[in-house]
Design a protein around this motif. Structure first.
Motif, PDB file in Angstrom:
ATOM      1  N   LEU A 191       0.821  -1.213   0.000  1.00 40.85           N
ATOM      2  CA  LEU A 191       0.000   0.000   0.000  1.00 40.85           C
ATOM      3  C   LEU A 191       0.855   1.263   0.000  1.00 40.85           C
ATOM      4  O   LEU A 191       0.511   2.264  -0.647  1.00 40.85           O
ATOM      5  CB  LEU A 191      -0.930  -0.004   1.214  1.00 40.85           C
ATOM      6  N   LEU A 192       1.964   1.236   0.716  1.00 40.67           N
ATOM      7  CA  LEU A 192       2.847   2.402   0.748  1.00 40.67           C
ATOM      8  C   LEU A 192       3.438   2.694  -0.635  1.00 40.67           C
ATOM      9  O   LEU A 192       3.565   3.851  -1.031  1.00 40.67           O
ATOM     10  CB  LEU A 192       3.959   2.191   1.773  1.00 40.67           C
ATOM     11  N   LEU A 193       3.783   1.652  -1.378  1.00 40.15           N
ATOM     12  CA  LEU A 193       4.318   1.849  -2.723  1.00 40.15           C
ATOM     13  C   LEU A 193       3.225   2.256  -3.695  1.00 40.15           C
ATOM     14  O   LEU A 193       3.473   2.989  -4.666  1.00 40.15           O
ATOM     15  CB  LEU A 193       5.021   0.575  -3.210  1.00 40.15           C
ATOM     16  N   TRP A 194       2.014   1.810  -3.452  1.00 38.65           N
ATOM     17  CA  TRP A 194       0.856   2.234  -4.249  1.00 38.65           C
ATOM     18  C   TRP A 194       0.601   3.727  -4.018  1.00 38.65           C
ATOM     19  O   TRP A 194       0.414   4.494  -4.972  1.00 38.65           O
ATOM     20  CB  TRP A 194      -0.338   1.389  -3.841  1.00 38.65           C
ATOM     21  N   THR A 223       9.834   3.019   4.719  1.00 41.95           N
ATOM     22  CA  THR A 223       8.948   2.243   5.589  1.00 41.95           C
ATOM     23  C   THR A 223       8.506   0.955   4.905  1.00 41.95           C
ATOM     24  O   THR A 223       8.430  -0.108   5.545  1.00 41.95           O
ATOM     25  CB  THR A 223       7.719   3.082   5.977  1.00 41.95           C
ATOM     26  N   ALA A 224       8.213   1.034   3.608  1.00 46.61           N
ATOM     27  CA  ALA A 224       7.794  -0.154   2.856  1.00 46.61           C
ATOM     28  C   ALA A 224       8.886  -1.218   2.871  1.00 46.61           C
ATOM     29  O   ALA A 224       8.608  -2.415   3.048  1.00 46.61           O
ATOM     30  CB  ALA A 224       7.439   0.227   1.425  1.00 46.61           C
ATOM     31  N   GLU A 225      10.125  -0.797   2.698  1.00 45.90           N
ATOM     32  CA  GLU A 225      11.224  -1.767   2.702  1.00 45.90           C
ATOM     33  C   GLU A 225      11.418  -2.372   4.090  1.00 45.90           C
ATOM     34  O   GLU A 225      11.712  -3.571   4.219  1.00 45.90           O
ATOM     35  CB  GLU A 225      12.516  -1.097   2.223  1.00 45.90           C
ATOM     36  N   ASP A 226      11.242  -1.552   5.121  1.00 42.79           N
ATOM     37  CA  ASP A 226      11.396  -2.041   6.488  1.00 42.79           C
ATOM     38  C   ASP A 226      10.304  -3.060   6.826  1.00 42.79           C
ATOM     39  O   ASP A 226      10.573  -4.113   7.413  1.00 42.79           O
ATOM     40  CB  ASP A 226      11.355  -0.867   7.458  1.00 42.79           C
ATOM     41  N   LEU A 227       9.070  -2.745   6.440  1.00 41.39           N
ATOM     42  CA  LEU A 227       7.966  -3.667   6.674  1.00 41.39           C
ATOM     43  C   LEU A 227       8.163  -4.971   5.905  1.00 41.39           C
ATOM     44  O   LEU A 227       7.923  -6.066   6.425  1.00 41.39           O
ATOM     45  CB  LEU A 227       6.642  -3.014   6.265  1.00 41.39           C
ATOM     46  N   TYR A 228       8.614  -4.854   4.674  1.00 45.33           N
ATOM     47  CA  TYR A 228       8.851  -6.053   3.858  1.00 45.33           C
ATOM     48  C   TYR A 228       9.967  -6.895   4.477  1.00 45.33           C
ATOM     49  O   TYR A 228       9.857  -8.117   4.564  1.00 45.33           O
ATOM     50  CB  TYR A 228       9.219  -5.650   2.431  1.00 45.33           C
ATOM     51  N   ALA A 234       3.634  -6.984  -3.062  1.00 45.11           N
ATOM     52  CA  ALA A 234       4.639  -6.114  -2.437  1.00 45.11           C
ATOM     53  C   ALA A 234       5.980  -6.236  -3.150  1.00 45.11           C
ATOM     54  O   ALA A 234       6.653  -5.227  -3.414  1.00 45.11           O
ATOM     55  CB  ALA A 234       4.789  -6.470  -0.958  1.00 45.11           C
ATOM     56  N   ALA A 235       6.384  -7.460  -3.468  1.00 47.15           N
ATOM     57  CA  ALA A 235       7.658  -7.671  -4.167  1.00 47.15           C
ATOM     58  C   ALA A 235       7.639  -7.008  -5.537  1.00 47.15           C
ATOM     59  O   ALA A 235       8.640  -6.407  -5.966  1.00 47.15           O
ATOM     60  CB  ALA A 235       7.940  -9.167  -4.296  1.00 47.15           C
ATOM     61  N   ALA A 236       6.506  -7.073  -6.232  1.00 48.79           N
ATOM     62  CA  ALA A 236       6.397  -6.453  -7.554  1.00 48.79           C
ATOM     63  C   ALA A 236       6.534  -4.940  -7.472  1.00 48.79           C
ATOM     64  O   ALA A 236       7.273  -4.318  -8.252  1.00 48.79           O
ATOM     65  CB  ALA A 236       5.071  -6.835  -8.202  1.00 48.79           C
ATOM     66  N   LEU A 237       5.826  -4.327  -6.513  1.00 53.51           N
ATOM     67  CA  LEU A 237       5.871  -2.866  -6.412  1.00 53.51           C
ATOM     68  C   LEU A 237       7.231  -2.383  -5.926  1.00 53.51           C
ATOM     69  O   LEU A 237       7.729  -1.342  -6.395  1.00 53.51           O
ATOM     70  CB  LEU A 237       4.752  -2.363  -5.500  1.00 53.51           C
ATOM     71  N   ALA A 248      -3.461  -9.013  -6.569  1.00 52.44           N
ATOM     72  CA  ALA A 248      -1.997  -9.049  -6.667  1.00 52.44           C
ATOM     73  C   ALA A 248      -1.554  -9.063  -8.123  1.00 52.44           C
ATOM     74  O   ALA A 248      -0.607  -8.350  -8.506  1.00 52.44           O
ATOM     75  CB  ALA A 248      -1.454 -10.273  -5.934  1.00 52.44           C
ATOM     76  N   CYS A 249      -2.237  -9.853  -8.935  1.00 53.38           N
ATOM     77  CA  CYS A 249      -1.906  -9.884 -10.360  1.00 53.38           C
ATOM     78  C   CYS A 249      -2.141  -8.520 -11.007  1.00 53.38           C
ATOM     79  O   CYS A 249      -1.332  -8.056 -11.825  1.00 53.38           O
ATOM     80  CB  CYS A 249      -2.736 -10.941 -11.079  1.00 53.38           C
ATOM     81  N   TYR A 250      -3.228  -7.861 -10.633  1.00 53.56           N
ATOM     82  CA  TYR A 250      -3.539  -6.548 -11.209  1.00 53.56           C
ATOM     83  C   TYR A 250      -2.486  -5.520 -10.817  1.00 53.56           C
ATOM     84  O   TYR A 250      -2.028  -4.723 -11.655  1.00 53.56           O
ATOM     85  CB  TYR A 250      -4.930  -6.100 -10.751  1.00 53.56           C
ATOM     86  N   GLN A 251      -2.062  -5.526  -9.543  1.00 57.83           N
ATOM     87  CA  GLN A 251      -1.012  -4.601  -9.126  1.00 57.83           C
ATOM     88  C   GLN A 251       0.302  -4.903  -9.824  1.00 57.83           C
ATOM     89  O   GLN A 251       1.064  -3.998 -10.170  1.00 57.83           O
ATOM     90  CB  GLN A 251      -0.841  -4.664  -7.606  1.00 57.83           C
ATOM     91  N   ALA A 252       0.601  -6.188 -10.024  1.00 57.36           N
ATOM     92  CA  ALA A 252       1.831  -6.552 -10.730  1.00 57.36           C
ATOM     93  C   ALA A 252       1.780  -6.093 -12.185  1.00 57.36           C
ATOM     94  O   ALA A 252       2.796  -5.630 -12.738  1.00 57.36           O
ATOM     95  CB  ALA A 252       2.048  -8.060 -10.657  1.00 57.36           C
ATOM     96  N   ILE A 253       0.612  -6.196 -12.817  1.00 55.04           N
ATOM     97  CA  ILE A 253       0.463  -5.701 -14.200  1.00 55.04           C
ATOM     98  C   ILE A 253       0.766  -4.205 -14.264  1.00 55.04           C
ATOM     99  O   ILE A 253       1.465  -3.736 -15.165  1.00 55.04           O
ATOM    100  CB  ILE A 253      -0.980  -5.970 -14.706  1.00 55.04           C
TER     101      ILE A 253
END
Length: 391
Positions: A256-259, A272-277, A318-321, A382-387
């Protein structure tokens, strides 16, 4: 299957749609059937869950947006109609949480459920589904009036049917999905008020609440938003309020943070996104068997070793974003690794759809493939966000 190709991701979304359609259409009561065995046989025609109905609307709206089968828009409209006519409380406002056919089974007003109505109406509006814009305006007003807590800058979780008695419980999960819904509403309408609210929630939960949790986001809170370390203790299987630190939710917030970063980029979002991941993967990844454990104790010890379909889905997104934002190979390596794992253990290549739950050794539990309110919203999303993320 090469899930680094947009065409593969699109085909996978459409395969999920075909698993559910046309059996999911309830011609008798309206809305959708929610229970399915592995081969797609209907096992439950009566349960109409607010989250499940909304997730089906989301699913078929994504079908429209990815140039799926020509029936997608009509099937999404079918759900919008049921949300408006039967889930909506015409007397008190808001939406009932669960119906048995068209009869109210659970009249509780839940922020989590309303977040999904907002998500569904927003993505359906983006897909030009009739009735979606009107539903968006209705649910937007009720969430603002009834659930928003201006003092704390977060959403309350629960009211009784007449909005007379608020529950004491507070949780991050409803706020997380409100953030997702607000981002979707912004993309559907272009109205900055939705982006502003998503931004505020992203500051409150992954920053303020994560600090209270010692670096990870705890699930449950007191009315003044202090961590409640004993609420639901021992119950990691609660659908909406599982006990523990949930690695999947750390990963979902990372997504969500990367979105959010796509629309209003500030350095703290990526940090923050990287820390959470890093925490979600570091504490949750099963290095021996693959996949991600479900729940951790307050001391970060694994207390639920099961592998859940939605956790893998959110990790993929998350990995895709993160990969798209940073162009770092480790994220893309995780993305490919996670999809390979999902393809081997979760995706049903014979009948379609995803299995729900595996044990630590990636063995399936007996039971239906899909029950209310699953609807395979997580893998399709997840597929839609990766697209959207892929170059």
């Amino acid at each position: 299957m090469d899930f680094t190709q947009k065409s593969t991701l699109t085909s996978h979304i459409h395969n999920i749609l075909r698993f559910y359609y046309p059996a999911c259409i309830d011609q008798k009561s309206g809305g959708y059937r929610s229970g399915f065995s592995d081969d797609g046989t209907v096992t439950d025609s009566q349960t109409k869950h607010l989250v499940g109905t909304s997730r089906f609307v989301y699913l078929f709206s994504i079908g429209v947006l990815t140039d799926g089968p020509d029936w997608c828009r009509d099937v999404a409209e079918h759900g919008i109609r049921f949300l408006t006519e039967y889930h909506q409380d015409k007397e008190n406002g808001g939406f009932f949480f669960e119906l048995d056919g068209t009869h109210v089974q659970d009249d509780t007003k839940m922020a989590y459920g309303h977040a999904f109505v907002l998500l569904a109406a927003s993505i359906a509006h983006q897909a030009d589904v009739p009735g979606a814009k009107e539903l968006l305006e209705i649910v937007d007003e009720v969430t603002e009036q009834r659930f928003w807590d201006e003092e704390h800058g977060l959403y309350r979780d629960e009211w009784d049917a007449s909005w007379s008695v608020p529950a004491a419980y507070r949780g991050q999960n409803a706020n997380m999905h409100m953030c997702e819904a607000m981002l979707t509403a912004f993309e559907a309408t272009g109205k900055n008020k939705y982006l502003d609210r998503a931004y505020l929630l992203a500051k409150k939960v992954p920053i303020e609440l994560r600090t209270k949790g010692g670096g990870m986001i705890w699930e449950h809170y007191t009315p003044d938003w202090q961590p409640d370390w004993v609420y639901n203790q021992g119950n990691t299987k609660d659908e909406f309020r599982p006990y523990g630190f949930i690695p999947g939710h750390q990963l979902e917030w990372s997504k969500l943070l990367l979105w959010l970063d796509r629309h209003r980029s500030e350095p703290w979002m990526l940090e923050t996104a990287e820390d959470l991941y890093r925490n979600g993967w570091g504490y949750g990844h099963d290095a021996e068997h693959g996949g991600i454990y479900y729940s951790l104790s307050p001391e970060h010890e694994v207390i639920d070793t099961d592998k859940n379909y939605w956790v893998i889905s959110e990790a993929i997104a998350a990995a895709a974003l993160l990969g798209a934002k940073t162009d770092h190979d480790p994220y893309w390596d995780h993305y490919c690794q996670l999809f390979a794992y999902a393809s081997e253990y979760f995706i049903d290549h014979t009948y379609g759809g995803w299995y729900t739950l595996l044990n630590e050794q990636n063995e399936r539990y007996e039971g239906e493939k899909s029950v209310a309110p699953k609807a395979d919203y997580h893998p399709a999303a997840a597929c839609y966000q990766a697209i959207l993320a892929l170059p």
